[in-house]
Write a protein that holds these residues in place. Sequence first.
Motif, PDB file in Angstrom:
ATOM      1  N   PHE A  45      33.636  30.378  42.983  1.00 13.71           N
ATOM      2  CA  PHE A  45      33.792  30.431  41.529  1.00 13.71           C
ATOM      3  C   PHE A  45      34.002  29.027  40.965  1.00 13.71           C
ATOM      4  O   PHE A  45      34.892  28.293  41.395  1.00 13.71           O
ATOM      5  N   ALA A  47      35.424  26.798  38.374  1.00 12.47           N
ATOM      6  CA  ALA A  47      36.427  26.848  37.299  1.00 12.47           C
ATOM      7  C   ALA A  47      36.231  25.709  36.300  1.00 12.47           C
ATOM      8  O   ALA A  47      36.569  25.853  35.122  1.00 12.47           O
ATOM      9  N   ASN A  67      42.371  32.289  27.576  1.00  9.26           N
ATOM     10  CA  ASN A  67      42.863  32.427  28.949  1.00  9.26           C
ATOM     11  C   ASN A  67      41.691  32.436  29.910  1.00  9.26           C
ATOM     12  O   ASN A  67      40.669  33.064  29.647  1.00  9.26           O
ATOM     13  N   ALA A  69      39.914  29.835  30.691  1.00  3.26           N
ATOM     14  CA  ALA A  69      38.905  28.822  30.355  1.00  3.26           C
ATOM     15  C   ALA A  69      38.892  27.664  31.342  1.00  3.26           C
ATOM     16  O   ALA A  69      37.875  26.991  31.512  1.00  3.26           O
ATOM     17  N   LYS A  71      41.942  25.511  31.454  1.00  4.47           N
ATOM     18  CA  LYS A  71      42.881  24.515  30.908  1.00  4.47           C
ATOM     19  C   LYS A  71      43.910  24.076  31.943  1.00  4.47           C
ATOM     20  O   LYS A  71      44.121  22.879  32.149  1.00  4.47           O
ATOM     21  N   THR A  73      43.816  24.404  35.178  1.00  3.36           N
ATOM     22  CA  THR A  73      43.143  23.732  36.299  1.00  3.36           C
ATOM     23  C   THR A  73      42.917  22.263  35.945  1.00  3.36           C
ATOM     24  O   THR A  73      43.206  21.363  36.739  1.00  3.36           O
TER      25      THR A  73
HETATM   26  N1  LIG Z   1      44.174  29.229  42.681  1.00  2.00           N
HETATM   27  C1  LIG Z   1      43.140  29.893  42.174  1.00  2.00           C
HETATM   28  N2  LIG Z   1      42.298  30.588  42.970  1.00  2.00           N
HETATM   29  C2  LIG Z   1      41.233  31.244  42.462  1.00  2.00           C
HETATM   30  N3  LIG Z   1      40.906  31.256  41.161  1.00  2.00           N
HETATM   31  C3  LIG Z   1      41.699  30.576  40.316  1.00  2.00           C
HETATM   32  C4  LIG Z   1      42.849  29.852  40.772  1.00  2.00           C
HETATM   33  N4  LIG Z   1      43.447  29.281  39.705  1.00  2.00           N
HETATM   34  C5  LIG Z   1      42.705  29.615  38.638  1.00  2.00           C
HETATM   35  N5  LIG Z   1      41.660  30.392  38.997  1.00  2.00           N
HETATM   36  C6  LIG Z   1      40.617  30.924  38.097  1.00  2.00           C
HETATM   37  O1  LIG Z   1      40.010  29.822  37.437  1.00  2.00           O
HETATM   38  C7  LIG Z   1      39.776  30.130  36.072  1.00  2.00           C
HETATM   39  C8  LIG Z   1      40.500  29.115  35.212  1.00  2.00           C
HETATM   40  O2  LIG Z   1      41.910  29.328  35.344  1.00  2.00           O
HETATM   41  P1  LIG Z   1      42.972  28.466  34.564  1.00  2.00           P
HETATM   42  O3  LIG Z   1      42.679  27.022  34.790  1.00  2.00           O
HETATM   43  O4  LIG Z   1      44.314  28.960  34.959  1.00  2.00           O
HETATM   44  O5  LIG Z   1      42.625  28.838  33.058  1.00  2.00           O
HETATM   45  P2  LIG Z   1      43.525  28.731  31.725  1.00  2.00           P
HETATM   46  O6  LIG Z   1      44.673  27.851  32.017  1.00  2.00           O
HETATM   47  O7  LIG Z   1      42.589  28.202  30.690  1.00  2.00           O
HETATM   48  O8  LIG Z   1      43.944  30.124  31.401  1.00  2.00           O
HETATM   49  C9  LIG Z   1      40.235  31.548  35.861  1.00  2.00           C
HETATM   50  O9  LIG Z   1      39.126  32.397  35.978  1.00  2.00           O
HETATM   51  C10 LIG Z   1      41.215  31.780  37.003  1.00  2.00           C
HETATM   52  O10 LIG Z   1      41.249  33.137  37.368  1.00  2.00           O
END
Ligand SMILES: Nc1ncnc2c1ncn2[C@@H]1O[C@H](COP(=O)(O)OP(=O)(O)O)[C@@H](O)[C@H]1O
Length: 343
Positions: A45, A47, A67, A69, A71, A73
Amino acid sequence: MPAENAVQAKEAVKGAEAKTQEKRGYAAAAPIVQIRSINKFYGNFQALNDVSLDIMQGEVFGLIGPNGAGKSTLAKIMTGLGKADSGTVNFSGAELTANYDKIKGFIAIVPQETSFFYSFTVEQNLKFFGAMYGLTGAELQKRTDYLIEWLGLSSFRKRQAENLSGGYKRLLNIACSLVNNPKVIFMDEPTVGLDPKVREHFWEKIFELKHQGKTICITTHYMDEAEHLCNRIGLISDGKVLLSGTPQELIASFGGVKVLVVKLNKVPEKIIVDAIKGTLKGSDVNAAGNYLIISLLPERALEKIASITEWLVKEGYEIVSSRIKEPDLEDVFMNVTGQQLRN
Ligand SMILES: Nc1ncnc2c1ncn2[C@@H]1O[C@H](COP(=O)(O)OP(=O)(O)O)[C@@H](O)[C@H]1O
Ligand SMILES: [Mg+2]
């Protein structure tokens, strides 16, 4: 002379613009953080997809998106807590991962989840984090006292962190991150779940930090917050930065048109709706119950409203209420992604 007047007018506008910028505590400056072509995968995936951004010295930059997006990460990668699969982050020209030991001293992250110790008091937490940054003795006490006072935590100094209300937990989370007096501060969704009073208190603190010369990057999915706080914003969706600019620029370019919503005392007849459509060529005119919803062209909008409402009264309608909905960042997001910004 007209030419002189034009020059004077231009200068007056320039002066007013400078004053506005001054009030917001921002002058365009060199980038302090440069993010280039960041890609991040979690398994298969993706991100983050080729993310590039500049954060300017002394500004409040808002990373805005729903949510999921990307951010958090990106915030983690920008602060060295997460690792990108490719791309670079530079602080004042120095690459982050290669110079992490040098850079980490002047950056801070306020994470989305609280990161202090629940069994410690407010003061013990601050002293613990201060000691982690190498502060000791009188210096540590002074910084602890300053932050407690500055964030309005004085009456909770001896209270165990777990017994603070949600809003004060968030303020303590911020205090713990500021203990090393960082130059660049990243805050991940700092106001989620705050009641309006604490949120306003937090906004004031952001402006104070900016006036102290700090550079601040916040992530949020609250558009009103972005518009209120941020000098510039980047719009992120599905791991891609779609746009960046000042809120005003983005609204002017992508916000669309003003909408006039008129409530009448009765349902408008079709002939009325058609007549308005005929007059306002290019505008979208719709009736819904007693409401007339008119997307006005941005030019001469006020004159058009006056003539439409006058004419409606002449036609025997009462105007119960009328308001203009200005385009905002929600509209920008909707127009650019085709989706509503929701949690
Ligand atoms: N450790 C992880 N393992 C797998 N997928 C992740 C992990 N952290 C985030 N994701 C996925 O990456 C995408 C971006 O997450 P995130 O950066 O937390 O977004 P935001 O902070 O904008 O809500 C989402 O689809 C989330 O489910
Ligand atoms: Mg997040």
